[in-house]
Design a protein around this motif. Structure first.
Motif, PDB file in Angstrom:
ATOM      1  N   ALA A 124     104.858 113.543  29.571  1.00 35.38           N
ATOM      2  CA  ALA A 124     104.658 114.328  28.345  1.00 35.38           C
ATOM      3  C   ALA A 124     105.766 115.371  28.199  1.00 35.38           C
ATOM      4  O   ALA A 124     106.339 115.539  27.117  1.00 35.38           O
ATOM      5  N   LEU A 125     106.095 116.046  29.265  1.00 40.80           N
ATOM      6  CA  LEU A 125     107.171 117.037  29.236  1.00 40.80           C
ATOM      7  C   LEU A 125     108.506 116.345  28.968  1.00 40.80           C
ATOM      8  O   LEU A 125     109.316 116.829  28.175  1.00 40.80           O
ATOM      9  N   ARG A 126     108.740 115.203  29.586  1.00 48.73           N
ATOM     10  CA  ARG A 126     109.981 114.459  29.360  1.00 48.73           C
ATOM     11  C   ARG A 126     110.107 114.064  27.883  1.00 48.73           C
ATOM     12  O   ARG A 126     111.173 114.187  27.299  1.00 48.73           O
ATOM     13  N   ARG A 127     109.020 113.607  27.279  1.00 45.58           N
ATOM     14  CA  ARG A 127     109.049 113.228  25.860  1.00 45.58           C
ATOM     15  C   ARG A 127     109.362 114.437  24.983  1.00 45.58           C
ATOM     16  O   ARG A 127     110.124 114.337  24.023  1.00 45.58           O
ATOM     17  N   ALA A 128     108.743 115.548  25.276  1.00 45.69           N
ATOM     18  CA  ALA A 128     108.990 116.760  24.485  1.00 45.69           C
ATOM     19  C   ALA A 128     110.456 117.167  24.565  1.00 45.69           C
ATOM     20  O   ALA A 128     111.081 117.483  23.544  1.00 45.69           O
ATOM     21  N   ILE A 129     111.035 117.130  25.746  1.00 43.26           N
ATOM     22  CA  ILE A 129     112.443 117.502  25.915  1.00 43.26           C
ATOM     23  C   ILE A 129     113.351 116.504  25.203  1.00 43.26           C
ATOM     24  O   ILE A 129     114.280 116.889  24.491  1.00 43.26           O
ATOM     25  N   ALA A 130     113.076 115.226  25.354  1.00 44.27           N
ATOM     26  CA  ALA A 130     113.922 114.185  24.769  1.00 44.27           C
ATOM     27  C   ALA A 130     113.944 114.249  23.244  1.00 44.27           C
ATOM     28  O   ALA A 130     114.939 113.871  22.620  1.00 44.27           O
ATOM     29  N   HIS A 131     112.881 114.742  22.642  1.00 41.83           N
ATOM     30  CA  HIS A 131     112.783 114.762  21.185  1.00 41.83           C
ATOM     31  C   HIS A 131     112.804 116.181  20.619  1.00 41.83           C
ATOM     32  O   HIS A 131     112.300 116.412  19.515  1.00 41.83           O
ATOM     33  N   ARG A 132     113.366 117.109  21.376  1.00 36.52           N
ATOM     34  CA  ARG A 132     113.487 118.513  20.942  1.00 36.52           C
ATOM     35  C   ARG A 132     112.163 119.038  20.436  1.00 36.52           C
ATOM     36  O   ARG A 132     112.086 119.711  19.418  1.00 36.52           O
ATOM     37  N   GLY A 133     111.112 118.700  21.150  1.00 36.34           N
ATOM     38  CA  GLY A 133     109.773 119.091  20.721  1.00 36.34           C
ATOM     39  C   GLY A 133     109.147 120.133  21.618  1.00 36.34           C
ATOM     40  O   GLY A 133     109.830 120.799  22.390  1.00 36.34           O
ATOM     41  N   THR A 134     107.862 120.244  21.487  1.00 35.84           N
ATOM     42  CA  THR A 134     107.070 121.216  22.237  1.00 35.84           C
ATOM     43  C   THR A 134     105.999 120.467  23.004  1.00 35.84           C
ATOM     44  O   THR A 134     105.378 119.548  22.478  1.00 35.84           O
ATOM     45  N   CYS A 135     105.789 120.863  24.230  1.00 38.79           N
ATOM     46  CA  CYS A 135     104.739 120.249  25.038  1.00 38.79           C
ATOM     47  C   CYS A 135     103.524 121.158  25.038  1.00 38.79           C
ATOM     48  O   CYS A 135     103.620 122.340  25.335  1.00 38.79           O
ATOM     49  N   SER A 136     102.389 120.599  24.672  1.00 40.09           N
ATOM     50  CA  SER A 136     101.147 121.348  24.637  1.00 40.09           C
ATOM     51  C   SER A 136     100.196 120.721  25.648  1.00 40.09           C
ATOM     52  O   SER A 136      99.599 119.668  25.383  1.00 40.09           O
ATOM     53  N   PRO A 137     100.066 121.322  26.818  1.00 39.37           N
ATOM     54  CA  PRO A 137      99.221 120.727  27.853  1.00 39.37           C
ATOM     55  C   PRO A 137      97.791 120.519  27.353  1.00 39.37           C
ATOM     56  O   PRO A 137      97.229 121.365  26.669  1.00 39.37           O
ATOM     57  N   SER A 138      97.235 119.382  27.689  1.00 38.18           N
ATOM     58  CA  SER A 138      95.853 119.105  27.301  1.00 38.18           C
ATOM     59  C   SER A 138      94.911 119.603  28.391  1.00 38.18           C
ATOM     60  O   SER A 138      95.257 119.644  29.559  1.00 38.18           O
ATOM     61  N   VAL A 139      93.760 119.983  27.949  1.00 34.77           N
ATOM     62  CA  VAL A 139      92.742 120.501  28.864  1.00 34.77           C
ATOM     63  C   VAL A 139      91.560 119.555  28.821  1.00 34.77           C
ATOM     64  O   VAL A 139      91.074 119.186  27.755  1.00 34.77           O
ATOM     65  N   THR A 140      91.087 119.148  29.980  1.00 34.08           N
ATOM     66  CA  THR A 140      89.934 118.281  30.053  1.00 34.08           C
ATOM     67  C   THR A 140      88.737 119.084  30.539  1.00 34.08           C
ATOM     68  O   THR A 140      88.825 119.782  31.534  1.00 34.08           O
ATOM     69  N   ILE A 141      87.652 118.994  29.799  1.00 34.71           N
ATOM     70  CA  ILE A 141      86.452 119.743  30.176  1.00 34.71           C
ATOM     71  C   ILE A 141      85.421 118.781  30.712  1.00 34.71           C
ATOM     72  O   ILE A 141      85.218 117.719  30.234  1.00 34.71           O
TER      73      ILE A 141
END
Length: 100
Positions: free
Chosen positions: A83-100
Motif C-alpha cells: 500500500a505504501l509502495r503504491r502511494a509513493i509510485a503514484h504520488r499519492g497518500t497512504c491512509s492506513p486501514s484500521v481493523t476492529i
C-alpha cells in the motif's frame, strides 16, 4: 469551489474480496497496480493505448482531462508495505486501514 472524484478499487485483504473480481486472491495486488497505471495514463490526456494482463484498449481518448495536472490525488488505503509502495509510485497518500 472544490470537487472531489471518488474512484474506489479495493485490493481487499480478505479472500472473499477476490470473488467479486473473479481474480485469484494472490493476483489482486497486480490488478490494482495495473488499474492505477491505466487511470494515471488516461488522466495525462491525449490518445492512450494500453495492453496489460487485466486491461487492454487501443487509441482511447478520455475527456475531459482533470483540471489538476496529473489528475486528482490518489489515496491508497492499507497497512501493508505494498500500500505504501503504491502511494509513493503514484504520488499519492497512504491512509492506513484500521481493523476492529
Amino acid at each position: 469551489m472544490r470537487s472531489c472524484a471518488d474512484c474506489r478499487r479495493g485490493s481487499g485483504s480478505k479472500r472473499i474480496s477476490s470473488c467479486r473480481t473473479r481474480t485469484s486472491h494472490f493476483r489482486r495486488g497486480a490488478m490494482t497496480d495495473e488499474y492505477l497505471r491505466v487511470i494515471t495514463r488516461l488522466w495525462g490526456g491525449g490518445n492512450v493505448s494500453f495492453a496489460g494482463e487485466f486491461v487492454t484498449f487501443g487509441d482511447l481518448l478520455a475527456t475531459p482531462t482533470p483540471s489538476r495536472p496529473g489528475g486528482p490525488p490518489i489515496w491508497v488505503g492499507g497497512s501493508a508495505k505494498p500500500a505504501l509502495r503504491r502511494a509513493i509510485a503514484h504520488r499519492g497518500t497512504c491512509s492506513p486501514s484500521v481493523t476492529i
